[in-house]
Write an enzyme that holds these catalytic residues in place. Structure first.
Site, mmCIF file in Angstrom:
data_model
loop_
_atom_site.group_PDB
_atom_site.id
_atom_site.type_symbol
_atom_site.label_atom_id
_atom_site.label_comp_id
_atom_site.label_asym_id
_atom_site.label_seq_id
_atom_site.Cartn_x
_atom_site.Cartn_y
_atom_site.Cartn_z
ATOM 1 N N CYS A 32 10.109 46.314 -66.794
ATOM 2 C CA CYS A 32 9.126 45.228 -66.633
ATOM 3 C C CYS A 32 9.800 43.863 -66.709
ATOM 4 C CB CYS A 32 8.066 45.381 -67.724
ATOM 5 S SG CYS A 32 6.958 43.983 -67.913
ATOM 6 N N CYS A 35 8.251 41.393 -69.152
ATOM 7 C CA CYS A 35 8.593 41.817 -70.518
ATOM 8 C C CYS A 35 9.964 41.277 -70.916
ATOM 9 C CB CYS A 35 8.584 43.336 -70.642
ATOM 10 S SG CYS A 35 6.992 44.111 -70.328
#
Length: 110
Positions: A32, A35
């Site tokens: 991600c 993230c």
């Protein structure tokens, strides 16, 4: 990776949220991109609030049962637990000030 962040598994999870009055949890995954952008912010929060807020990271690929339990649909998702219950949820990578405001508001009412 900050020394102030914990990475609990399902077995350690309940003890963690019961032991600490405030727990900030970052639900994330290695693949991600947002993230990864948020990771330095989470590291800074962990250091800044050490001793007052426990900061944890949950990899949704490794701990999918926890992600399902808290209905994590998108990542990063930040949950704030107060006395074992979710009191705030924020989805997406946000600036540091967003999370400090969330934590400061909850620390005032402890």
């Amino acid at each position: 990776m900050s020394e102030y962040i914990v990475y609990p598994d399902e077995k350690e999870w309940n003890a963690l949220i019961e032991e600490y009055p405030l727990v900030l949890v970052d639900f994330w995954a290695n693949w991600c991109a947002p993230c990864k952008m948020l990771a330095p912010v989470i590291d800074r929060l962990a250091e800044q609030y050490a001793g007052r807020v426990k900061v944890a990271k949950i990899d949704i690929d490794e701990h999918s049962a926890l992600a399902e339990r808290y209905d994590i649909q998108s990542i990063p998702t930040i949950l704030l637990f107060k006395d074992g219950k979710v009191t705030a949820r924020d989805v997406g990578a946000k600036p540091l000030s967003n999370y400090t405001a969330m934590l400061d508001a909850n620390l005032q009412i402890l």
